[in-house]
Design a protein around this motif. Structure first.
Motif, PDB file in Angstrom:
ATOM      1  N   VAL A 171     -69.718  22.198 -49.036  1.00  0.00           N
ATOM      2  CA  VAL A 171     -69.517  21.107 -48.072  1.00  0.00           C
ATOM      3  C   VAL A 171     -70.642  20.083 -48.185  1.00  0.00           C
ATOM      4  O   VAL A 171     -71.694  20.358 -48.767  1.00  0.00           O
ATOM      5  N   ARG A 172     -70.427  18.925 -47.586  1.00  0.00           N
ATOM      6  CA  ARG A 172     -71.491  17.937 -47.431  1.00  0.00           C
ATOM      7  C   ARG A 172     -72.421  18.426 -46.314  1.00  0.00           C
ATOM      8  O   ARG A 172     -72.039  19.263 -45.506  1.00  0.00           O
ATOM      9  N   ASP A 173     -73.627  17.899 -46.253  1.00  0.00           N
ATOM     10  CA  ASP A 173     -74.602  18.380 -45.270  1.00  0.00           C
ATOM     11  C   ASP A 173     -74.111  18.259 -43.830  1.00  0.00           C
ATOM     12  O   ASP A 173     -74.317  19.173 -43.028  1.00  0.00           O
ATOM     13  N   ASP A 174     -73.448  17.152 -43.502  1.00  0.00           N
ATOM     14  CA  ASP A 174     -73.000  16.986 -42.116  1.00  0.00           C
ATOM     15  C   ASP A 174     -71.717  17.764 -41.812  1.00  0.00           C
ATOM     16  O   ASP A 174     -71.233  17.748 -40.684  1.00  0.00           O
ATOM     17  N   GLU A 175     -71.195  18.479 -42.801  1.00  0.00           N
ATOM     18  CA  GLU A 175     -70.014  19.320 -42.585  1.00  0.00           C
ATOM     19  C   GLU A 175     -70.386  20.779 -42.306  1.00  0.00           C
ATOM     20  O   GLU A 175     -69.512  21.619 -42.108  1.00  0.00           O
ATOM     21  N   LEU A 176     -71.677  21.087 -42.285  1.00  0.00           N
ATOM     22  CA  LEU A 176     -72.179  22.379 -41.809  1.00  0.00           C
ATOM     23  C   LEU A 176     -72.492  22.161 -40.334  1.00  0.00           C
ATOM     24  O   LEU A 176     -73.431  21.445 -39.989  1.00  0.00           O
ATOM     25  N   VAL A 177     -71.661  22.738 -39.474  1.00  0.00           N
ATOM     26  CA  VAL A 177     -71.710  22.438 -38.043  1.00  0.00           C
ATOM     27  C   VAL A 177     -71.988  23.703 -37.241  1.00  0.00           C
ATOM     28  O   VAL A 177     -71.963  24.813 -37.767  1.00  0.00           O
ATOM     29  N   ASP A 178     -72.215  23.523 -35.944  1.00  0.00           N
ATOM     30  CA  ASP A 178     -72.517  24.669 -35.081  1.00  0.00           C
ATOM     31  C   ASP A 178     -71.281  25.477 -34.709  1.00  0.00           C
ATOM     32  O   ASP A 178     -71.362  26.692 -34.563  1.00  0.00           O
ATOM     33  N   HIS A 179     -70.134  24.815 -34.540  1.00  0.00           N
ATOM     34  CA  HIS A 179     -68.937  25.545 -34.104  1.00  0.00           C
ATOM     35  C   HIS A 179     -67.679  24.853 -34.606  1.00  0.00           C
ATOM     36  O   HIS A 179     -67.565  23.632 -34.559  1.00  0.00           O
ATOM     37  N   LEU A 180     -66.729  25.668 -35.073  1.00  0.00           N
ATOM     38  CA  LEU A 180     -65.396  25.204 -35.447  1.00  0.00           C
ATOM     39  C   LEU A 180     -64.360  26.060 -34.735  1.00  0.00           C
ATOM     40  O   LEU A 180     -64.606  27.250 -34.478  1.00  0.00           O
ATOM     41  N   PRO A 181     -63.186  25.500 -34.450  1.00  0.00           N
ATOM     42  CA  PRO A 181     -62.113  26.331 -33.908  1.00  0.00           C
ATOM     43  C   PRO A 181     -61.686  27.353 -34.959  1.00  0.00           C
ATOM     44  O   PRO A 181     -61.689  27.060 -36.156  1.00  0.00           O
ATOM     45  N   SER A 182     -61.363  28.556 -34.515  1.00  0.00           N
ATOM     46  CA  SER A 182     -60.950  29.602 -35.460  1.00  0.00           C
ATOM     47  C   SER A 182     -59.758  30.363 -34.916  1.00  0.00           C
ATOM     48  O   SER A 182     -59.448  30.295 -33.730  1.00  0.00           O
ATOM     49  N   GLU A 183     -59.112  31.077 -35.828  1.00  0.00           N
ATOM     50  CA  GLU A 183     -57.967  31.922 -35.498  1.00  0.00           C
ATOM     51  C   GLU A 183     -58.200  33.300 -36.082  1.00  0.00           C
ATOM     52  O   GLU A 183     -59.011  33.459 -37.005  1.00  0.00           O
ATOM     53  N   PRO A 184     -57.498  34.308 -35.584  1.00  0.00           N
ATOM     54  CA  PRO A 184     -57.748  35.679 -36.057  1.00  0.00           C
ATOM     55  C   PRO A 184     -57.583  35.869 -37.563  1.00  0.00           C
ATOM     56  O   PRO A 184     -58.263  36.693 -38.165  1.00  0.00           O
ATOM     57  N   HIS A 185     -56.697  35.096 -38.214  1.00  0.00           N
ATOM     58  CA  HIS A 185     -56.467  35.290 -39.648  1.00  0.00           C
ATOM     59  C   HIS A 185     -57.527  34.627 -40.518  1.00  0.00           C
ATOM     60  O   HIS A 185     -57.571  34.851 -41.724  1.00  0.00           O
ATOM     61  N   ASP A 186     -58.400  33.804 -39.924  1.00  0.00           N
ATOM     62  CA  ASP A 186     -59.425  33.124 -40.707  1.00  0.00           C
ATOM     63  C   ASP A 186     -60.406  34.139 -41.291  1.00  0.00           C
ATOM     64  O   ASP A 186     -60.905  35.016 -40.585  1.00  0.00           O
ATOM     65  N   VAL A 187     -60.692  34.002 -42.576  1.00  0.00           N
ATOM     66  CA  VAL A 187     -61.654  34.867 -43.254  1.00  0.00           C
ATOM     67  C   VAL A 187     -63.005  34.156 -43.246  1.00  0.00           C
ATOM     68  O   VAL A 187     -63.111  33.024 -43.707  1.00  0.00           O
ATOM     69  N   ARG A 188     -64.015  34.813 -42.707  1.00  0.00           N
ATOM     70  CA  ARG A 188     -65.345  34.198 -42.626  1.00  0.00           C
ATOM     71  C   ARG A 188     -66.024  34.215 -43.991  1.00  0.00           C
ATOM     72  O   ARG A 188     -65.868  35.161 -44.762  1.00  0.00           O
ATOM     73  N   VAL A 189     -66.783  33.159 -44.246  1.00  0.00           N
ATOM     74  CA  VAL A 189     -67.572  33.078 -45.464  1.00  0.00           C
ATOM     75  C   VAL A 189     -69.005  33.499 -45.160  1.00  0.00           C
ATOM     76  O   VAL A 189     -69.419  33.555 -44.009  1.00  0.00           O
ATOM     77  N   THR A 190     -69.749  33.822 -46.207  1.00  0.00           N
ATOM     78  CA  THR A 190     -71.106  34.331 -46.029  1.00  0.00           C
ATOM     79  C   THR A 190     -72.169  33.250 -46.165  1.00  0.00           C
ATOM     80  O   THR A 190     -73.285  33.404 -45.664  1.00  0.00           O
ATOM     81  N   HIS A 191     -71.812  32.152 -46.861  1.00  0.00           N
ATOM     82  CA  HIS A 191     -72.792  31.104 -47.156  1.00  0.00           C
ATOM     83  C   HIS A 191     -72.127  29.733 -47.172  1.00  0.00           C
ATOM     84  O   HIS A 191     -70.914  29.621 -47.353  1.00  0.00           O
ATOM     85  N   ALA A 192     -72.963  28.715 -47.028  1.00  0.00           N
ATOM     86  CA  ALA A 192     -72.563  27.334 -47.287  1.00  0.00           C
ATOM     87  C   ALA A 192     -73.449  26.814 -48.411  1.00  0.00           C
ATOM     88  O   ALA A 192     -74.597  27.251 -48.563  1.00  0.00           O
ATOM     89  N   LEU A 193     -72.918  25.895 -49.208  1.00  0.00           N
ATOM     90  CA  LEU A 193     -73.694  25.206 -50.224  1.00  0.00           C
ATOM     91  C   LEU A 193     -73.597  23.721 -49.910  1.00  0.00           C
ATOM     92  O   LEU A 193     -72.500  23.166 -49.861  1.00  0.00           O
ATOM     93  N   THR A 194     -74.762  23.101 -49.638  1.00  0.00           N
ATOM     94  CA  THR A 194     -74.787  21.680 -49.313  1.00  0.00           C
ATOM     95  C   THR A 194     -75.748  20.952 -50.253  1.00  0.00           C
ATOM     96  O   THR A 194     -76.656  21.574 -50.821  1.00  0.00           O
ATOM     97  N   PRO A 195     -75.567  19.641 -50.416  1.00  0.00           N
ATOM     98  CA  PRO A 195     -76.428  18.899 -51.344  1.00  0.00           C
ATOM     99  C   PRO A 195     -77.914  18.938 -50.996  1.00  0.00           C
ATOM    100  O   PRO A 195     -78.756  19.116 -51.879  1.00  0.00           O
ATOM    101  N   ARG A 196     -78.274  18.789 -49.731  1.00  0.00           N
ATOM    102  CA  ARG A 196     -79.695  18.748 -49.360  1.00  0.00           C
ATOM    103  C   ARG A 196     -80.277  20.134 -49.081  1.00  0.00           C
ATOM    104  O   ARG A 196     -81.435  20.392 -49.394  1.00  0.00           O
ATOM    105  N   GLN A 197     -79.499  21.014 -48.469  1.00  0.00           N
ATOM    106  CA  GLN A 197     -80.035  22.306 -48.053  1.00  0.00           C
ATOM    107  C   GLN A 197     -79.865  23.407 -49.101  1.00  0.00           C
ATOM    108  O   GLN A 197     -80.470  24.455 -48.995  1.00  0.00           O
TER     109      GLN A 197
END
Length: 194
Positions: A161-187
């Motif tokens: 994702v882009r840096d500003d697309e790593l956020v504190d909270h997103l809506p989720s549903e039970p079928h959503d599979v969680r990821v372990t990491h984010a990769l952003t350009p700056r971080q």
């Protein structure tokens, strides 16, 4: 009032379309550099070829291939009823991608079954956003939600994702599979879910 997934998708896609090409190119170069910091030669990585305004570039997968990494790219298809099938995988060879459904580029046949994702130490996943708990917002087709449960339990599931697309909270549903990491350009690589 919380935003729905559709509202968040619309906002992010509009923001991505407004990113100037030089900024997109600089962010893509940073992502390609960061990925080589945590992927080791000899590993298998499931990646993807970005389309449109998605973060990244083909240089990221080319860099992995030059780094002696086996790169598998997704093959997305729907069942006859229209439901997304788990992704199959094709081995990436530079210069051999072909046009595919959904405006994608993919390796030519032969393809590996969906279970080939279990060979990967790292799975790079396209995302519109990801939150710090690991909730990933995709485009809503369901290909990755059907595929990620097949990944190895120890694999790094990395939303790109882009840096500003790593956020504190997103809506989720039970079928959503969680990821372990984010990769952003700056971080670079950010561990999620802690």
């Amino acid at each position: 009032m919380q935003s729905t997934k559709a509202q968040v998708r619309g906002e992010i896609l509009a923001a991505r379309r407004s990113v100037p090409p030089p900024t997109h190119a600089a962010e893509a170069a940073a992502l390609a550099s960061h990925v080589l910091e945590f992927v080791e030669a000899g590993q298998t990585v499931c990646g993807y070829v970005p389309v449109g305004s998605e973060p990244g570039s083909a240089e990221l997968i080319d860099g992995l291939a030059r780094h002696q990494v086996t790169v598998l790219l997704p093959v997305a298809r729907r069942a006859s009823g229209g439901a997304a099938l788990p992704l199959r995988w094709g081995r990436y060879r530079p210069g051999e991608l072909v046009d595919a459904p959904f405006g994608l580029r993919e390796p030519p046949q032969p393809w590996l079954p969906a279970g080939a994702v279990a060979e990967a130490a790292v799975v790079l996943i396209p995302a519109l956003a990801v939150d710090r708990r690991g909730t990933r917002l995709g485009r809503g087709a369901g290909f990755y939600d059907r595929t990620l449960p097949l990944a190895d339990d120890g694999a790094a599931l990395v939303a790109v994702v882009r840096d500003d697309e790593l956020v504190d909270h997103l809506p989720s549903e039970p079928h959503d599979v969680r990821v372990t990491h984010a990769l952003t350009p700056r971080q670079g690589l950010v561990t999620l879910g802690r």
